[in-house]
Design a protein around this motif. Sequence first.
Motif, PDB file in Angstrom:
ATOM      1  N   SER A 244       0.852  -1.183   0.000  1.00  0.00           N
ATOM      2  CA  SER A 244       0.000   0.000   0.000  1.00  0.00           C
ATOM      3  C   SER A 244       0.895   1.242   0.000  1.00  0.00           C
ATOM      4  CB  SER A 244      -0.928  -0.014   1.206  1.00  0.00           C
ATOM      5  OG  SER A 244      -0.177  -0.163   2.376  1.00  0.00           O
ATOM      6  N   PRO A 245       0.335   2.387  -0.442  1.00  0.00           N
ATOM      7  CA  PRO A 245       1.158   3.586  -0.557  1.00  0.00           C
ATOM      8  C   PRO A 245       1.911   3.875   0.738  1.00  0.00           C
ATOM      9  CG  PRO A 245      -1.001   3.976  -1.526  1.00  0.00           C
ATOM     10  CD  PRO A 245      -1.050   2.618  -0.894  1.00  0.00           C
ATOM     11  N   ASN A 246       3.150   4.268   0.599  1.00  0.00           N
ATOM     12  CA  ASN A 246       4.003   4.482   1.748  1.00  0.00           C
ATOM     13  C   ASN A 246       5.173   5.365   1.327  1.00  0.00           C
ATOM     14  OD1 ASN A 246       5.047   4.030   4.360  1.00  0.00           O
ATOM     15  ND2 ASN A 246       4.232   1.941   4.317  1.00  0.00           N
ATOM     16  N   SER A 248       8.089   5.266   2.554  1.00  0.00           N
ATOM     17  CA  SER A 248       9.176   4.305   2.414  1.00  0.00           C
ATOM     18  C   SER A 248       8.778   3.029   3.117  1.00  0.00           C
ATOM     19  CB  SER A 248      10.467   4.851   3.035  1.00  0.00           C
ATOM     20  OG  SER A 248      11.524   3.970   2.772  1.00  0.00           O
ATOM     21  N   SER A 249       9.164   1.904   2.567  1.00  0.00           N
ATOM     22  CA  SER A 249       8.919   0.654   3.280  1.00  0.00           C
ATOM     23  C   SER A 249       9.971  -0.358   2.865  1.00  0.00           C
ATOM     24  CB  SER A 249       7.512   0.135   2.993  1.00  0.00           C
ATOM     25  OG  SER A 249       7.266   0.108   1.615  1.00  0.00           O
ATOM     26  N   ASN A 250      10.384  -1.177   3.805  1.00  0.00           N
ATOM     27  CA  ASN A 250      11.354  -2.237   3.540  1.00  0.00           C
ATOM     28  C   ASN A 250      10.638  -3.375   2.819  1.00  0.00           C
ATOM     29  OD1 ASN A 250      13.429  -0.889   4.760  1.00  0.00           O
ATOM     30  ND2 ASN A 250      13.773  -2.398   6.377  1.00  0.00           N
TER      31      ASN A 250
END
Length: 366
Positions: A244-246, A248-250
Amino acid sequence: MNPLSKALLTTLLLGLVALTSSAPAAPTTTTAPFTPPGGLGTNSTPPVYAPMSEFDFQSMNLALNQEWIELDLFHHGLAQFSVEEFEAAGLDAEDRYLIQFMAEQEVGHAIALTNILGPNAAKPCNYSYPFTDVRGFVDFCQKLTRWGESGVYGFLEHLNSRDAANILLQSITTEARQQMIFRQFEGLFPMPEWFIPGITQSMAWTLLSPYIVTCPAENPKIVWQNFPALNITNNPAPDEENLSPNISSNVTALSFPGREVSLTWDSPGKITGYDGLYTTNTTAGDPKFVAWITQLNTTYTSLTNISGNSGTTIQPGGNIFGNNTAPLVNSTIFIAITDADVFVTPANISMINSHIVAGPAVYQSG
Ligand SMILES: *[C@@H]1O[C@H](CO)[C@@H](O)[C@H](O)[C@H]1NC(C)=O
Ligand SMILES: *[C@@H]1O[C@H](CO)[C@@H](O)[C@H](O)[C@H]1NC(C)=O
Ligand SMILES: *[C@@H]1O[C@H](CO)[C@@H](O)[C@H](O)[C@H]1NC(C)=O
Ligand SMILES: *[C@@H]1O[C@H](CO)[C@@H](O)[C@H](O)[C@H]1NC(C)=O
Ligand SMILES: *[C@@H]1O[C@H](CO)[C@@H](O)[C@H](O)[C@H]1NC(C)=O
Ligand SMILES: *[C@@H]1O[C@H](CO)[C@@H](O)[C@H](O)[C@H]1NC(C)=O
Ligand SMILES: *[C@@H]1O[C@H](CO)[C@@H](O)[C@H](O)[C@H]1NC(C)=O
Ligand SMILES: *[C@@H]1O[C@H](CO)[C@@H](O)[C@H](O)[C@H]1NC(C)=O
Ligand SMILES: *[C@@H]1O[C@H](CO)[C@@H](O)[C@H](O)[C@H]1NC(C)=O
Ligand SMILES: *[C@@H]1O[C@H](CO)[C@@H](O)[C@H](O)[C@H]1NC(C)=O
């Protein structure tokens, strides 16, 4: 500066003025204060915001065709999907306004390039798009803006008009931000690479042309090569990861070194692009390698299991500057099938055009 070289420079400048009747009076001082010697275009010679060669015209007209599709695409996505569909994909009213604002940025970029190119500049066309839902729209925007920016980085330094190149760069740095925002809308890590690769005009045109259906008859014919299409039949798909929109995400890696990549490609001679005007072409010999155009590097892997117009290869490992630096392969990159593993660096990547059997295709490695 010693008096002799100063006199020499003045003579040279006067000679130049004599050659160009429209040039202004010779400057009385040749070196601005606090300005070290060297550099180009730092004196009072008027900048030239115009193509200075057919190479310039054709490169920037290609970029203008790219700006026009972006303008249409961003509007099209906003119109095609309902508020409910956007909300279900995690994109709210402010996110949608950002996409609308990006479309407005494209208006500005198209005006700037049209002003540079003059009356023969390309006008907007009709397009067809491959997506059917919001996630597909965002993914296509993310890929299209990537080849938009990489397509310009590949030719920018080769333009004759450095002044026009700078204005183009000022639009492309904005496009680079769009690309990153679309990655964030998709829930991907925003920028896993250390460098954005450059590709050639013919590579960018090969990627763009299938989506342009019809254009005003007066649009200048694009002279760059259309290579046969390359399809990655097991391209990693971010929408299978439930992201989902973020900001930043690992994200779990979408791909890994050693992954088998399956490819199919067209033979040359196929009609592509708008109004039936363009035909795919290759001057390469037999397919032997896969070029991975990423970061600053173009690396090659062997093409194996070749059967007709299909084959496989293995995603390479490696790091850009050795251990503990960024992996060569990550993010939205380009691969192409070649007949040789010619060594190229960013400034001479056009040397592989004549070796391309098919492609490039956009590989979603991360
Ligand atoms: C786009 O398609 C419409 C409808 O078919 C047509 O009227 C129009 O002339 C086309 N525009 C261009 C730029 O080709
Ligand atoms: C590429 O291959 C995939 C998997 O076979 C297929 O679904 C897709 O339609 C192909 N795309 C093109 C442009 O041929
Ligand atoms: C962003 O990602 C983080 C972890 O990767 C997660 O905890 C957070 O909920 C995500 N934010 C949104 C808006 O989905
Ligand atoms: C994200 O990945 C980095 C690099 O692998 C790691 O150092 C960091 O702990 C991770 N953060 C989270 C919240 O998972
Ligand atoms: C790509 O970068 C992301 C973000 O740093 C990382 O989580 C992922 O493992 C990387 N993928 C590869 C193939 O190195
Ligand atoms: C490819 O281009 C060359 C040079 O213009 C031409 O001789 C050849 O016929 C073209 N091949 C195809 C398949 O159109
Ligand atoms: C492709 O060839 C390699 C060896 O060269 C083999 O290990 C692999 O299984 C083959 N893949 C397919 C899909 O045939
Ligand atoms: C990638 O390019 C950098 C900069 O030219 C170079 O130092 C590095 O060795 C290259 N890495 C590979 C794996 O080719
Ligand atoms: C990189 O890592 C490998 C494996 O750990 C090691 O053998 C090699 O010496 C390292 N190279 C450099 C330049 O540090
Ligand atoms: C491209 O440039 C590099 C130097 O950066 C050179 O070593 C290489 O031979 C060139 N490639 C071709 C095909 O001319």
